[in-house]
Design an enzyme around this catalytic site. Structure first.
Site, PDB file in Angstrom:
ATOM      1  N   HIS A  46       0.835  -1.203   0.000  1.00 39.43           N
ATOM      2  CA  HIS A  46       0.000   0.000   0.000  1.00 39.43           C
ATOM      3  C   HIS A  46       0.870   1.254   0.000  1.00 39.43           C
ATOM      4  CE1 HIS A  46      -3.599   2.406   1.443  1.00 39.43           C
ATOM      5  NE2 HIS A  46      -2.594   3.192   1.790  1.00 39.43           N
ATOM      6  N   GLU A  47       1.828   1.301   0.915  1.00 45.43           N
ATOM      7  CA  GLU A  47       2.695   2.474   1.007  1.00 45.43           C
ATOM      8  C   GLU A  47       3.633   2.575  -0.193  1.00 45.43           C
ATOM      9  OE1 GLU A  47       1.879   4.645   3.030  1.00 45.43           O
ATOM     10  OE2 GLU A  47       0.556   3.366   4.222  1.00 45.43           O
TER      11      GLU A  47
ATOM     12  N   HIS B 160       1.848   4.359  -3.004  1.00 48.60           N
ATOM     13  CA  HIS B 160       1.928   5.821  -2.885  1.00 48.60           C
ATOM     14  C   HIS B 160       3.286   6.325  -3.368  1.00 48.60           C
ATOM     15  CE1 HIS B 160      -1.825   6.343  -0.790  1.00 48.60           C
ATOM     16  NE2 HIS B 160      -1.456   5.670   0.287  1.00 48.60           N
TER      17      HIS B 160
END
Length: 245
Positions: free
Chosen positions: A49-50, A53
């Site tokens: 998820h990170e 980004h």
């Protein structure tokens, strides 16, 4: 080229080991496998998820994310390990709503456009959705033991919950980050003030107001079914994961 963190590879290895145990006939091994599969898989998805980004930010002009180690998938790089990794794992372990996890600090001034800012914010939850779809598709198309199918289905459902939660347009969540660049200065100032406490209020409402919680989980199940998820298998996986209940 950024080297993948050995810590991330260890998490991935633990997830695979959990899947292998979940596939065994022994009930004890199946339970232990589902627990390890879900916890390891959730920790792995937090990193992805990170990374989503950070990678999107890198492609759109913020090259500082590479120097910060965000592209290595190292969970230690995503802010505080306790708040970003351990606390979300605890929430998952007790059967609660999966917390968004960590955060990467993006130099938004380096991004090329407001559209790029929105894409950076959406990249994380879209990664969760993609993982949920892949896991659901694996269960639907590949023959596998029931324990493994149940564990993967529950993990897929957690990914969908994380997606639905994160795209809500509430300060502090990625959904708000996607619309923030397009808001007026006054609205952005209010959002900045609300950012520290708005997610906490949301979690309290979801947990403490049954009607709101039912609507939220109903929406999550709707999305889960839309991406091909097996709700019955997910419920069985949840029961194996929370074996003490």
């Amino acid at each position: 080229m950024t080297r993948v963190s050995p810590v991330f590879l260890a998490l991935l290895g633990a997830t695979v080991l959990g899947g292998a145990l979940a596939a065994l006939e022994s009930n004890a091994a199946r339970i232990a496998g589902v627990v390890l599969l879900v916890l390891g898989g959730w920790a792995t998805s937090l990193c992805l998820h990170e990374w989503g980004h950070a990678f999107t930010a890198y492609r759109n002009g913020d090259w500082s994310v590479q120097a910060k180690g965000y592209l290595s998938l190292d969970p230690r790089r995503y802010t505080d390990v306790g708040l970003s990794i351990v606390l979300p794992l605890i929430f998952v372990a007790i059967g609660g709503i999966p917390l968004p996890g960590g955060a990467v600090w993006i130099n938004r001034a380096a991004l090329r456009s407001r559209r790029a800012e929105s894409l950076v914010s959406l990249a994380g939850p879209l990664m969760n959705l993609a993982l949920g779809m892949l896991l659901a598709a694996a269960v639907a198309t590949l023959p596998m033991p029931i324990g493994l199918a149940a564990g993967l289905s529950y993990l897929a459902f957690l990914q969908v919950i994380a997606f639905v939660l994160n795209v809500l347009p509430i300060p502090g969540l990625d959904g708000y980050g996607a619309i923030e660049p397009w808001l007026s200065p006054q609205a952005r100032l209010f959002g900045e003030k609300a950012r520290p406490w708005a997610p906490l209020v949301l979690f309290l409402v979801l947990i403490g107001v049954p009607v709101v919680g039912s609507v939220f989980f109903g929406l999550a199940y709707l999305v889960f079914s839309a991406v091909g998820g097996d709700s019955a298998a997910a419920l069985q996986g949840a029961a194996l994961f929370r074996f003490w209940q």
